[in-house]
Design a protein around this motif. Structure first.
Motif, PDB file in Angstrom:
ATOM      1  N   GLU B  75       0.863  -1.181   0.000  1.00  0.00           N
ATOM      2  CA  GLU B  75       0.000   0.000   0.000  1.00  0.00           C
ATOM      3  C   GLU B  75       0.899   1.230   0.000  1.00  0.00           C
ATOM      4  O   GLU B  75       2.018   1.175   0.494  1.00  0.00           O
ATOM      5  CB  GLU B  75      -0.873   0.006   1.254  1.00  0.00           C
ATOM      6  CG  GLU B  75      -1.755  -1.213   1.421  1.00  0.00           C
ATOM      7  CD  GLU B  75      -2.757  -1.339   0.295  1.00  0.00           C
ATOM      8  OE1 GLU B  75      -3.249  -0.291  -0.162  1.00  0.00           O
ATOM      9  OE2 GLU B  75      -3.026  -2.476  -0.133  1.00  0.00           O
ATOM     10  N   PRO B  76       0.402   2.362  -0.530  1.00  0.00           N
ATOM     11  CA  PRO B  76       1.258   3.554  -0.532  1.00  0.00           C
ATOM     12  C   PRO B  76       1.687   3.990   0.872  1.00  0.00           C
ATOM     13  O   PRO B  76       2.737   4.588   1.041  1.00  0.00           O
ATOM     14  CB  PRO B  76       0.378   4.618  -1.184  1.00  0.00           C
ATOM     15  CG  PRO B  76      -0.618   3.856  -1.994  1.00  0.00           C
ATOM     16  CD  PRO B  76      -0.855   2.579  -1.258  1.00  0.00           C
ATOM     17  N   THR B  77       0.835   3.678   1.896  1.00  0.00           N
ATOM     18  CA  THR B  77       1.201   3.968   3.281  1.00  0.00           C
ATOM     19  C   THR B  77       1.588   5.435   3.469  1.00  0.00           C
ATOM     20  O   THR B  77       2.648   5.763   3.996  1.00  0.00           O
ATOM     21  CB  THR B  77       2.359   3.059   3.748  1.00  0.00           C
ATOM     22  OG1 THR B  77       2.103   1.739   3.282  1.00  0.00           O
ATOM     23  CG2 THR B  77       2.459   3.001   5.259  1.00  0.00           C
ATOM     24  N   LEU B  78       0.708   6.317   2.982  1.00  0.00           N
ATOM     25  CA  LEU B  78       0.941   7.751   3.153  1.00  0.00           C
ATOM     26  C   LEU B  78       0.145   8.253   4.350  1.00  0.00           C
ATOM     27  O   LEU B  78      -0.801   7.606   4.790  1.00  0.00           O
ATOM     28  CB  LEU B  78       0.510   8.505   1.891  1.00  0.00           C
ATOM     29  CG  LEU B  78       1.203   8.056   0.603  1.00  0.00           C
ATOM     30  CD1 LEU B  78       0.601   8.786  -0.594  1.00  0.00           C
ATOM     31  CD2 LEU B  78       2.698   8.286   0.683  1.00  0.00           C
ATOM     32  N   MET B  79       0.547   9.425   4.841  1.00  0.00           N
ATOM     33  CA  MET B  79      -0.231  10.065   5.896  1.00  0.00           C
ATOM     34  C   MET B  79      -1.349  10.851   5.214  1.00  0.00           C
ATOM     35  O   MET B  79      -1.062  11.822   4.508  1.00  0.00           O
ATOM     36  CB  MET B  79       0.659  11.013   6.699  1.00  0.00           C
ATOM     37  CG  MET B  79       1.871  10.330   7.308  1.00  0.00           C
ATOM     38  SD  MET B  79       2.929  11.492   8.216  1.00  0.00           S
ATOM     39  CE  MET B  79       3.627  12.446   6.891  1.00  0.00           C
ATOM     40  N   PRO B  80      -2.617  10.454   5.391  1.00  0.00           N
ATOM     41  CA  PRO B  80      -3.692  11.116   4.632  1.00  0.00           C
ATOM     42  C   PRO B  80      -3.868  12.587   5.015  1.00  0.00           C
ATOM     43  O   PRO B  80      -4.436  13.346   4.238  1.00  0.00           O
ATOM     44  CB  PRO B  80      -4.948  10.302   4.985  1.00  0.00           C
ATOM     45  CG  PRO B  80      -4.602   9.548   6.218  1.00  0.00           C
ATOM     46  CD  PRO B  80      -3.110   9.351   6.222  1.00  0.00           C
ATOM     47  N   TRP B  81      -3.385  12.967   6.197  1.00  0.00           N
ATOM     48  CA  TRP B  81      -3.572  14.343   6.660  1.00  0.00           C
ATOM     49  C   TRP B  81      -2.474  15.272   6.159  1.00  0.00           C
ATOM     50  O   TRP B  81      -2.466  16.450   6.476  1.00  0.00           O
ATOM     51  CB  TRP B  81      -3.613  14.384   8.186  1.00  0.00           C
ATOM     52  CG  TRP B  81      -2.427  13.712   8.807  1.00  0.00           C
ATOM     53  CD1 TRP B  81      -1.203  14.260   9.041  1.00  0.00           C
ATOM     54  CD2 TRP B  81      -2.350  12.359   9.239  1.00  0.00           C
ATOM     55  NE1 TRP B  81      -0.373  13.335   9.582  1.00  0.00           N
ATOM     56  CE2 TRP B  81      -1.045  12.161   9.734  1.00  0.00           C
ATOM     57  CE3 TRP B  81      -3.264  11.302   9.270  1.00  0.00           C
ATOM     58  CZ2 TRP B  81      -0.620  10.933  10.233  1.00  0.00           C
ATOM     59  CZ3 TRP B  81      -2.831  10.083   9.780  1.00  0.00           C
ATOM     60  CH2 TRP B  81      -1.530   9.910  10.251  1.00  0.00           C
ATOM     61  N   MET B 130      -0.318   7.326  -8.658  1.00  0.00           N
ATOM     62  CA  MET B 130       0.346   8.540  -8.183  1.00  0.00           C
ATOM     63  C   MET B 130       0.697   8.421  -6.708  1.00  0.00           C
ATOM     64  O   MET B 130       1.769   8.861  -6.269  1.00  0.00           O
ATOM     65  CB  MET B 130      -0.559   9.757  -8.423  1.00  0.00           C
ATOM     66  CG  MET B 130      -0.688  10.135  -9.885  1.00  0.00           C
ATOM     67  SD  MET B 130      -2.151  11.155 -10.144  1.00  0.00           S
ATOM     68  CE  MET B 130      -1.438  12.778 -10.077  1.00  0.00           C
ATOM     69  N   LYS B 131      -0.200   7.812  -5.930  1.00  0.00           N
ATOM     70  CA  LYS B 131       0.098   7.618  -4.506  1.00  0.00           C
ATOM     71  C   LYS B 131       1.349   6.760  -4.353  1.00  0.00           C
ATOM     72  O   LYS B 131       2.207   7.024  -3.510  1.00  0.00           O
ATOM     73  CB  LYS B 131      -1.088   6.953  -3.799  1.00  0.00           C
ATOM     74  CG  LYS B 131      -2.159   7.954  -3.384  1.00  0.00           C
ATOM     75  CD  LYS B 131      -3.211   7.315  -2.524  1.00  0.00           C
ATOM     76  CE  LYS B 131      -4.361   6.875  -3.367  1.00  0.00           C
ATOM     77  NZ  LYS B 131      -5.632   6.767  -2.665  1.00  0.00           N
ATOM     78  N   MET B 132       1.440   5.702  -5.190  1.00  0.00           N
ATOM     79  CA  MET B 132       2.625   4.846  -5.120  1.00  0.00           C
ATOM     80  C   MET B 132       3.870   5.621  -5.507  1.00  0.00           C
ATOM     81  O   MET B 132       4.942   5.419  -4.935  1.00  0.00           O
ATOM     82  CB  MET B 132       2.415   3.621  -6.015  1.00  0.00           C
ATOM     83  CG  MET B 132       3.468   2.548  -5.870  1.00  0.00           C
ATOM     84  SD  MET B 132       3.922   2.148  -4.166  1.00  0.00           S
ATOM     85  CE  MET B 132       2.556   1.093  -3.683  1.00  0.00           C
ATOM     86  N   LEU B 156      -1.976  -2.232  -8.364  1.00  0.00           N
ATOM     87  CA  LEU B 156      -2.204  -1.231  -9.417  1.00  0.00           C
ATOM     88  C   LEU B 156      -2.742  -1.870 -10.690  1.00  0.00           C
ATOM     89  O   LEU B 156      -2.552  -3.063 -10.937  1.00  0.00           O
ATOM     90  CB  LEU B 156      -0.892  -0.520  -9.733  1.00  0.00           C
ATOM     91  CG  LEU B 156      -0.245   0.240  -8.578  1.00  0.00           C
ATOM     92  CD1 LEU B 156       1.027   0.905  -9.051  1.00  0.00           C
ATOM     93  CD2 LEU B 156      -1.206   1.262  -8.004  1.00  0.00           C
ATOM     94  N   ASP B 157      -3.389  -1.038 -11.499  1.00  0.00           N
ATOM     95  CA  ASP B 157      -3.850  -1.540 -12.794  1.00  0.00           C
ATOM     96  C   ASP B 157      -2.655  -1.682 -13.733  1.00  0.00           C
ATOM     97  O   ASP B 157      -1.585  -1.113 -13.502  1.00  0.00           O
ATOM     98  CB  ASP B 157      -4.915  -0.610 -13.382  1.00  0.00           C
ATOM     99  CG  ASP B 157      -4.414   0.799 -13.531  1.00  0.00           C
ATOM    100  OD1 ASP B 157      -3.783   1.097 -14.554  1.00  0.00           O
ATOM    101  OD2 ASP B 157      -4.641   1.598 -12.593  1.00  0.00           O
TER     102      ASP B 157
END
Lengths: 261, 264
Positions: B75-81, B130-132, B156-157
């Protein structure tokens, strides 16, 4: 357009209800000591304005103090729980006990122990007990919901426990915390009303006591005026917290985002 | 060799033996795939290498001090905030870099993954690919010597995945870092890596060590098909001690027609 409707429609409903109420009281000639008309309540509010405002100040102070202290204490305890499973296992049952014990049953003891000379402090404590639990349980859940991989990543870059808490756990918990605080705001108001009822004559000076006093004197319109002010406080707290929630979450949390399709 | 594992074992939390007798060495600057079916312990191996888990037995040795590591999750494992820029800045902030320098390096990392104009975007405003890319930029921003990737493109697709495969190879060539890439896709391992370590499950260990030809990849070449066949064979062969092999050894220059590759 939508914004105007969001404000105008609830106000329109209020106006219709109050209009019907006014008409019904006049039409059925309902005595004022049974159900006062809105106009009579407004008159009572004007006549007792300074007393009622003083009481409003007292109740508002107790409610806000209780709400803030309960929120801070619950958040700190939730942080302790999220950092230590052992602490949670040991203390959580007591938090639940506090939640399930009817506050009316313990309020007299708190007043007794704190002393009638410190009635505001006692009322604040009672209200805080009522407001405490939803913040605790929501914040604990939120702090535990942090993405494990994100925490692993922080560890990989050598982040301390404190940095993980501050940069990952607390932001993750924010939506949960705010939701708990919205519930707690209403409960703090209920708690302060209960506290005033229990504290009773001579000690309490807030809006709840005005209601009891006015009812005893059969000044029902004044009682309703005090009640209307209580409701206003509740609404203000709720909408103020909703605004804070919107401002903090609007950019990133799904709950605060209006979907445009 | 920048890293060597020998006789590494580790149990899953439920008590099953995840890895046993796992051993391999990784050359500095190489691109190695760790390939195996799900549940074969390849992610566990990657976490052990990262130091996020401790082995129950065996040794994991770096040549010299533990180098700067980058990790990219499935998973991209980003901070959504946080904005894309703030997400990429995270490892730099944790290293106490001055804000201006951290910002500049994060900007540069975003540009390298093709996200120039998206520094102020929040993760929810970005597509999966893009997140990745933000996640990869975050790993690159800290200038790792070793990049660990745990099935980063699995969710991903196909077009996004193909584009990211090519970009990853470009970034690897530019930076000369060592990449250890966990995947369950035979085609992906054949396309990306110069060496494929095939793992078998229960307990996880290396079943085959396959060297692939150097040089750019052509998805339509018979050589590429041959590489995939060798890898797939090794993956489906019953567990046996590790075997070293070499795929598509010769420089096969004939292009396969598109029709032939459809069989894959």
């Amino acid at each position: 357009m939508n914004r105007i409707a969001n404000i105008a429609l609830p106000l329109l409903v209020a106006a219709l209800l109050l209009g019907f109420w006014e008409w019904k009281v006049a039409h059925d000639a309902i005595p004022v000591y049974v159900l006062p008309a809105p106009s009579a309540i407004a008159r009572a509010l004007g006549e007792n304005f300074s007393t009622l405002m003083e009481s409003l100040g007292t109740t508002l102070l107790v409610t806000l103090l209780a709400f803030l202290s309960a929120s801070i204490a619950a958040l700190l305890l939730a942080i302790l729980f999220s950092e230590s499973r052992a602490a949670e296992r040991i203390f959580y049952p007591y938090a639940v006990m506090l939640q399930v014990t009817p506050v009316v049953a313990i309020a007299p003891f708190i007043l007794l122990w704190m002393g009638y000379d410190r009635v505001t402090a006692a009322e604040t404590l009672i209200a805080a007990i009522v407001a405490f639990f939803p913040v605790l349980s929501n914040a604990t859940l939120g702090l535990r919901s942090a993405d494990f991989n994100l925490i692993d990543l922080m560890r990989l870059y050598g982040a301390s426990r404190w940095q993980i808490l501050w940069r990952v756990r607390l932001p993750t918990a924010l939506p949960y915390l705010l939701s708990g605080m919205k519930t707690a705001g209403g409960l703090a108001l209920i708690g302060s009303v209960v506290a005033e009822f229990v504290a009773g004559s001579g000690a309490a000076t807030g809006l709840a006591w005005r209601i009891i006093e006015a009812t005893n004197r059969l000044e029902i319109a004044t009682a309703f005026a005090a009640l209307a002010l209580l409701v206003t406080i509740g609404l203000l707290i709720f909408y103020a917290l909703s605004a804070v929630e919107y401002l903090l979450l609007r950019r990133w949390h799904e709950s605060a985002i209006t979907r445009v399709l | 060799m920048i890293l060597s594992l020998s006789d590494v074992s580790r149990r899953f939390p439920n008590g099953t033996q995840a890895l046993s007798g796992l051993g391999f060495a990784i050359a500095e600057g190489s691109f190695v795939s760790l390939l195996g079916p799900s549940g074969c312990g390849k992610s566990t191996a990657l976490r052990l290498i990262a130091g996020l888990l401790e082995p129950d037995g065996g040794t994991i040795r770096w040549n010299g001090a533990k180098p700067e590591l980058g990790f990219v999750f499935q998973e991209p494992t980003l901070m959504p905030w946080a904005t894309a820029l703030a997400n990429v800045r995270l490892p730099l902030e944790l290293k106490n870099l001055p804000r201006a320098e951290a910002d500049a390096r994060a900007q540069a990392a975003l540009a390298r993954v093709g996200l120039d104009g998206f520094a102020q975007a929040y993760p929810r405003e970005l597509s999966g690919g893009m997140k990745m890319r933000v996640s990869i930029a975050r790993a690159l921003a800290a200038q790792p010597k070793v990049l660990l990737m745990d099935e980063p493109f699995a969710a991903l697709d196909e077009p996004a995945r193909a584009a990211l495969n090519d970009d990853l190879l470009r970034l690897w060539r530019e930076d000369g870092m060592t990449v250890i890439f966990v995947t369950h896709s035979v085609a992906e391992s054949a396309y990306l890596s110069r060496r494929v370590l095939v793992m078998t499950p229960r307990p996880g260990r290396i079943a085959a060590d396959i060297a692939l030809p150097e040089g750019p990849r052509d998805r339509l070449s018979p050589q590429f098909l041959e590489s995939q066949r060798v890898i797939a064979d090794a993956m489906h062969r019953p567990a046996s001690p590790a075997r070293a092999e070499r795929a598509g050894g010769g420089g096969v220059s004939e292009r396969a027609s598109a029709k032939e590759t459809e069989g894959e």
